[in-house]
Design an enzyme around this catalytic site. Structure first.
Site, PDB file in Angstrom:
ATOM      1  N   ALA A  23      -6.112  -4.952   5.331  1.00 18.81           N
ATOM      2  CA  ALA A  23      -5.189  -4.486   6.378  1.00 18.81           C
ATOM      3  C   ALA A  23      -4.712  -3.087   5.985  1.00 18.81           C
ATOM      4  O   ALA A  23      -3.525  -2.806   5.860  1.00 18.81           O
ATOM      5  CB  ALA A  23      -4.024  -5.450   6.582  1.00 18.81           C
ATOM      6  N   LEU A  24      -5.690  -2.243   5.764  1.00 20.57           N
ATOM      7  CA  LEU A  24      -5.437  -0.935   5.151  1.00 20.57           C
ATOM      8  C   LEU A  24      -4.599  -0.026   6.044  1.00 20.57           C
ATOM      9  O   LEU A  24      -4.722  -0.033   7.263  1.00 20.57           O
ATOM     10  CB  LEU A  24      -6.778  -0.255   4.836  1.00 20.57           C
ATOM     11  CG  LEU A  24      -7.703  -1.047   3.911  1.00 20.57           C
ATOM     12  CD1 LEU A  24      -8.985  -0.262   3.659  1.00 20.57           C
ATOM     13  CD2 LEU A  24      -7.031  -1.397   2.589  1.00 20.57           C
ATOM     14  N   HIS A  28      -2.775   2.958   1.497  1.00 24.24           N
ATOM     15  CA  HIS A  28      -4.021   2.662   0.774  1.00 24.24           C
ATOM     16  C   HIS A  28      -4.939   3.890   0.766  1.00 24.24           C
ATOM     17  O   HIS A  28      -5.580   4.198  -0.235  1.00 24.24           O
ATOM     18  CB  HIS A  28      -4.771   1.513   1.456  1.00 24.24           C
ATOM     19  CG  HIS A  28      -4.050   0.204   1.428  1.00 24.24           C
ATOM     20  ND1 HIS A  28      -3.600  -0.415   2.566  1.00 24.24           N
ATOM     21  CD2 HIS A  28      -3.706  -0.602   0.404  1.00 24.24           C
ATOM     22  CE1 HIS A  28      -3.022  -1.560   2.252  1.00 24.24           C
ATOM     23  NE2 HIS A  28      -3.046  -1.705   0.942  1.00 24.24           N
ATOM     24  N   GLY A 138       0.116   1.659  -6.013  1.00 21.94           N
ATOM     25  CA  GLY A 138       1.233   2.331  -5.349  1.00 21.94           C
ATOM     26  C   GLY A 138       2.567   1.983  -5.989  1.00 21.94           C
ATOM     27  O   GLY A 138       2.787   0.849  -6.428  1.00 21.94           O
ATOM     28  N   SER A 176       3.342  -0.843   4.619  1.00 20.70           N
ATOM     29  CA  SER A 176       2.962  -2.135   4.039  1.00 20.70           C
ATOM     30  C   SER A 176       2.111  -2.859   5.065  1.00 20.70           C
ATOM     31  O   SER A 176       2.364  -2.750   6.279  1.00 20.70           O
ATOM     32  CB  SER A 176       4.227  -2.948   3.746  1.00 20.70           C
ATOM     33  OG  SER A 176       3.904  -4.313   3.607  1.00 20.70           O
TER      34      SER A 176
END
Ligand code: PAF
Length: 272
Positions: A23-24, A28, A138, A176
């Protein structure tokens, strides 16, 4: 995957690795871009790791969009995607109980029992198959990053752990994969996390920690539907909770809260 990395290194191309659960989003992609800056070969993994979910509902609803992610990675300079199935990744694998030390005993640790053992175990498996020279994490998941650095050193994993800054939406919300599950109202309410952290950043080191905590609590009270799990100030390196600033020049403010169906976490570095 290990053979691909070995060939890359034999041919003189070091391997940068970005582990993800898919679920980039821009956060990312910033990790991929950072890996690309230092490594001719960049690998990204997508694996929704059941070992790190202490909440079955969260695991079931975790967004999955492998084809869209693959297309995004193709556009962003990622050379290889490692998207294993659980039975392949964990074939013949017996989970290790890592000595996580004090880092895991605060913040996410008590709220999510077993979570960090699950993270470290899967990261070990991913490193085992990908064999990267460096892995990019991250700062949004600050405690995960701190813990993985600690375990990599303790276990002498031959990989450099590279921290990357949190990527935020225009209104400050940390990016997120879970944000996709917020409806418009909850999405608006979720900005309170960043607003609370910025209060801590503005007052940090100027006022005693209990006074900062009071000001943050007053800010959070503006969104009574957002259910706070924790807010606190921690040592920058160990994440040990602080009640006094002492003579340190940096600290971290950390927050976790339930917003609608989603539990969100965030943090900000405070500098004296
Ligand atoms: O940060 C994440 O997305 C996950 O915790 C990680 C590091 C990919 C392990 O599953």
């Amino acid at each position: 995957m290990a053979e691909w990395s070995a060939r890359s290194r034999r041919e003189g191309r070091s391997v940068g690795f970005v582990p993800t659960m898919g679920a980039l989003h821009e956060g990312h992609l910033a990790l991929v871009a950072e890996a690309r800056r230092s490594h001719p070969s960049v690998v990204c993994s997508i694996f929704v790791n059941p070992l790190q979910f202490n909440n079955l509902n969260d695991l079931e609803h975790y967004p999955r969009q492998l084809e869209a992610d693959r297309a995004l990675l193709l556009k962003t300079g990622c050379d290889a995607l490692f998207a294993p199935q659980a039975d392949g990744l964990f074939a013949g694998f017996v989970p290790t109980t890592y000595s996580l030390g004090a880092i895991a005993s605060h913040w996410e640790g008590p709220s999510r029992p077993g979570h960090f053992q699950g993270v470290v175990n899967v990261v070990e498996r991913l490193f085992h198959y990908v064999r990267p020279d460096a892995a990019y994490f991250g700062e949004k998941d600050r405690q995960q990053l701190t813990l993985i650095r600690h375990i990599a050193e303790q276990e002498r994993w031959p990989v450099r752990i590279v921290p990357c800054p949190t990527v935020r939406e225009a209104d400050g919300l940390a990016m997120s994969s879970r944000n996709a599950r917020l409806n418009a109202k909850d999405r608006q309410k979720a900005t309170i996390l960043y607003r609370a952290l910025t209060v801590a950043r503005e007052l940090g080191f100027q006022h005693p920690i209990p006074a900062v905590e009071q000001a943050v609590a007053a800010t959070l009270a503006q969104e009574p539907d957002v259910v706070l799990d924790y807010f606190g100030i921690a040592d920058h390196d160990t994440l040990e909770p602080l009640t006094q600033w002492g003579d340190r020049s940096m600290a971290v403010a950390l927050i976790a809260a339930q917003v609608g169906p989603v539990r969100l976490i965030d943090n900000l570095t405070l500098v004296r």
